[in-house]
Structures are given as structure tokens and as C-alpha cells.
Motif scaffolding. Structure first.
Motif, PDB file in Angstrom:
ATOM      1  N   ALA A 199       0.857  -1.184   0.000  1.00  0.00           N
ATOM      2  CA  ALA A 199       0.000   0.000   0.000  1.00  0.00           C
ATOM      3  C   ALA A 199       0.892   1.231   0.000  1.00  0.00           C
ATOM      4  O   ALA A 199       1.966   1.237   0.605  1.00  0.00           O
ATOM      5  N   ARG A 200       0.439   2.289  -0.695  1.00  0.00           N
ATOM      6  CA  ARG A 200       1.189   3.536  -0.773  1.00  0.00           C
ATOM      7  C   ARG A 200       0.394   4.644  -0.092  1.00  0.00           C
ATOM      8  O   ARG A 200      -0.836   4.672  -0.149  1.00  0.00           O
ATOM      9  N   TYR A 201       1.117   5.570   0.547  1.00  0.00           N
ATOM     10  CA  TYR A 201       0.495   6.625   1.321  1.00  0.00           C
ATOM     11  C   TYR A 201       1.120   7.982   0.999  1.00  0.00           C
ATOM     12  O   TYR A 201       2.323   8.077   0.759  1.00  0.00           O
ATOM     13  N   ARG A 202       0.280   9.002   1.023  1.00  0.00           N
ATOM     14  CA  ARG A 202       0.746  10.375   0.909  1.00  0.00           C
ATOM     15  C   ARG A 202       0.733  11.004   2.301  1.00  0.00           C
ATOM     16  O   ARG A 202      -0.276  10.950   3.003  1.00  0.00           O
ATOM     17  N   VAL A 203       1.845  11.604   2.687  1.00  0.00           N
ATOM     18  CA  VAL A 203       2.015  12.167   4.024  1.00  0.00           C
ATOM     19  C   VAL A 203       2.248  13.670   3.923  1.00  0.00           C
ATOM     20  O   VAL A 203       3.086  14.117   3.146  1.00  0.00           O
ATOM     21  N   ALA A 204       1.496  14.423   4.706  1.00  0.00           N
ATOM     22  CA  ALA A 204       1.728  15.873   4.820  1.00  0.00           C
ATOM     23  C   ALA A 204       1.811  16.206   6.301  1.00  0.00           C
ATOM     24  O   ALA A 204       0.870  15.957   7.052  1.00  0.00           O
TER      25      ALA A 204
END
Length: 261
Positions: A34-39
Motif C-alpha cells: 500500500a502507498r500513502y501520501r504524508v503531509a
């Protein structure tokens, strides 16, 4: 005192979203990813000698991360950084960032959770900051997962903070709430954090102690046991001393993370 560890802590609190369930141990090969975008935004306040106004820096992080779990005779979780951008207001001097594209770390899963071992001699190697993330990325989840459940866990990790080997103990309480529909639950996470460590530098004993709290609320897809989105906050208060001078460092961190299609 303000090094790549600050960025590591920012990503660490953000990555609580990446809760990926472990596959059962079988002799056949299986893989989940799974891939995630982090801010993330971290505000750092560092006391200065002489009682002057503290230095304040705002650190923003944007990252793409991938979690992969592979099952053969053992289940192994691997965390890799696909991309990372870190910007700073520059008021606090920072060492070059330790995280680069392609950096990864892996750990064997036990009871669905990675168990990171190590001592103070290996705490500040390049791979250790990533290794310290994994126990928080893969927490204990009940089976089956449903609303109105409560449980707790304790995470103990030796890693690197302010260039010192530090052991962190997090006492975590979880609670699930009813989601938007029957396919999801809300996962509430609250933690009390305690940290301590020391090292001899030029015949002086430098020690760091600290406490903090963190809270996060995530949406979890019941069928895959993966978090779809998360928003979290973390407050940390550290004291660094060499026996002659004492400095205080405070961090306030906000994280927003979402799973990519």
C-alpha cells in the motif's frame, strides 16, 4: 541539537496511518503493499543560552511511502520512501537530512507486529530511524475488527534523537468507533510518551529526557484492516543537558495522511 531526527519524528507521528495487517505465515509466497501520501507540519521551539527568546522553526514534510508485507515461511514488513520533500523556515540550524529516496528497512512480524531489537551502539545508524517507525506503523489490531472495541499496547524502541541513543516507551490506548457505513470503523489512538538516554561526548555525559502525548483518528477499511485516512497531533517536550548547561526543546506536530489508489 536540531538534526535529521526532527524530520524523523515528524514522519514517525504521521506514519501512524500506515497500519497494514500482516499475512499469516504459510509456505506459499504472498505479498501485500500500500502507498500513502504524508503531509506534516512540525513547529520546533529551542531555548537559547542566556535566557534570550527561543528559536522557533517550522518544518513541513511531504512524502510518498510504501508499505509491503511479504509472507513465505515468515511475515516480513518493509517500509520504503518513494519521495520526500522537507522545507524549513531556517531559524534553527539543521544537519543534512538522513532520509533519501529508496531508503528502506524491514522487520519480521510477530503476532502481527514488528519487534525491533537493538542497543545504543546501533541506535544512530542510518537504518535505525526507519526501523523505529515500524512498531507504530503496525499496531496490534483485534480479530475480528469492529466498532466498540478497546485495547492497549506498550511500545519500547531504542532509536536516535538529537544525535543520542534514546529509549522511548509509548503506552498506547486504542478504541474503535462506528464508521460512516458498515465497511469502515474509526480508530482512535491516544498515547503517553516517555523517553530517556545518554552518551559520553568529549568526557562529558550528555543526557536527554522527555515526555509527550499523541492523538490520532483514522478511518479503517474492515475488509483489509488498512487505514484509509488519518489526522494526528503530537506534543513533545525534551530536556537536553551536559551537566553544565540545560536546553529545552518543544515540538508540536500535525499530520494528515491518505492511502493512494
Amino acid at each position: 541539537m536540531y538534526s535529521s531526527d526532527t524530520m524523523r519524528r515528524t514522519i514517525r507521528s504521521a506514519l501512524l496511518i500506515a497500519l497494514v495487517s500482516s499475512a499469516s505465515c504459510t509456505t506459499s509466497h504472498a505479498q501485500q503493499s500500500a502507498r500513502y501520501r504524508v503531509a506534516s507540519t512540525a513547529v520546533l521551539s529551542l531555548d537559547r543560552v542566556g535566557g534570550d527568546m527561543p528559536l522557533v522553526d517550522t518544518l513541513t514534510t511531504a512524502a510518498l511511502l510504501e508499505i509491503t508485507i511479504t509472507s513465505t515461511s515468515l511475515s516480513v514488513a518493509t517500509l520504503a520512501i518513494d519521495s520526500l520533500q522537507v522545507t524549513s523556515s531556517g531559524m534553527v540550524r539543521r544537519a543534512p537530512d538522513a532520509f533519501v529516496r529508496g531508503r528502506s528497512v524491514a522487520a519480521v512480524l510477530t503476532d502481527g507486529r514488528p519487534r525491533i531489537t537493538g542497543d545504543s551502539l546501533t541506535a544512530c545508524t542510518a537504518e535505525r530511524p526507519l526501523a523505529a517507525l515500524l512498531p507504530e506503523l503496525l499496531p496490534l489490531l483485534p480479530m475480528p475488527l469492529r466498532a466498540d472495541q478497546q485495547w492497549s499496547d506498550t511500545l519500547t524502541v531504542t532509536s536516535c534523537r538529537a544525535s543520542l541513543p534514546v529509549t522511548t516507551i509509548s503506552i498506547v490506548k486504542y478504541r474503535t468507533l462506528t464508521g460512516m457505513d458498515s465497511t469502515t470503523v474509526l480508530l482512535e489512538r491516544r498515547a503517553l510518551i516517555r523517553a530517556g538516554g545518554s552518551i559520553a561526548i568529549r568526557d562529558q555525559l550528555v543526557s536527554l529526557t522527555g515526555t509527550g502525548t499523541s492523538e490520532a483518528l483514522a478511518t479503517v477499511l474492515v475488509s483489509t484492516r488498512r487505514i484509509q485516512s488519518l489526522r494526528g497531533v503530537q506534543s513533545l517536550d525534551f530536556t537536553l543537558t551536559n551537566g553544565q548547561q540545560t536546553r529545552r526543546m518543544v515540538q508540536q506536530i500535525t499530520d494528515t495522511i491518505s492511502m493512494l489508489p
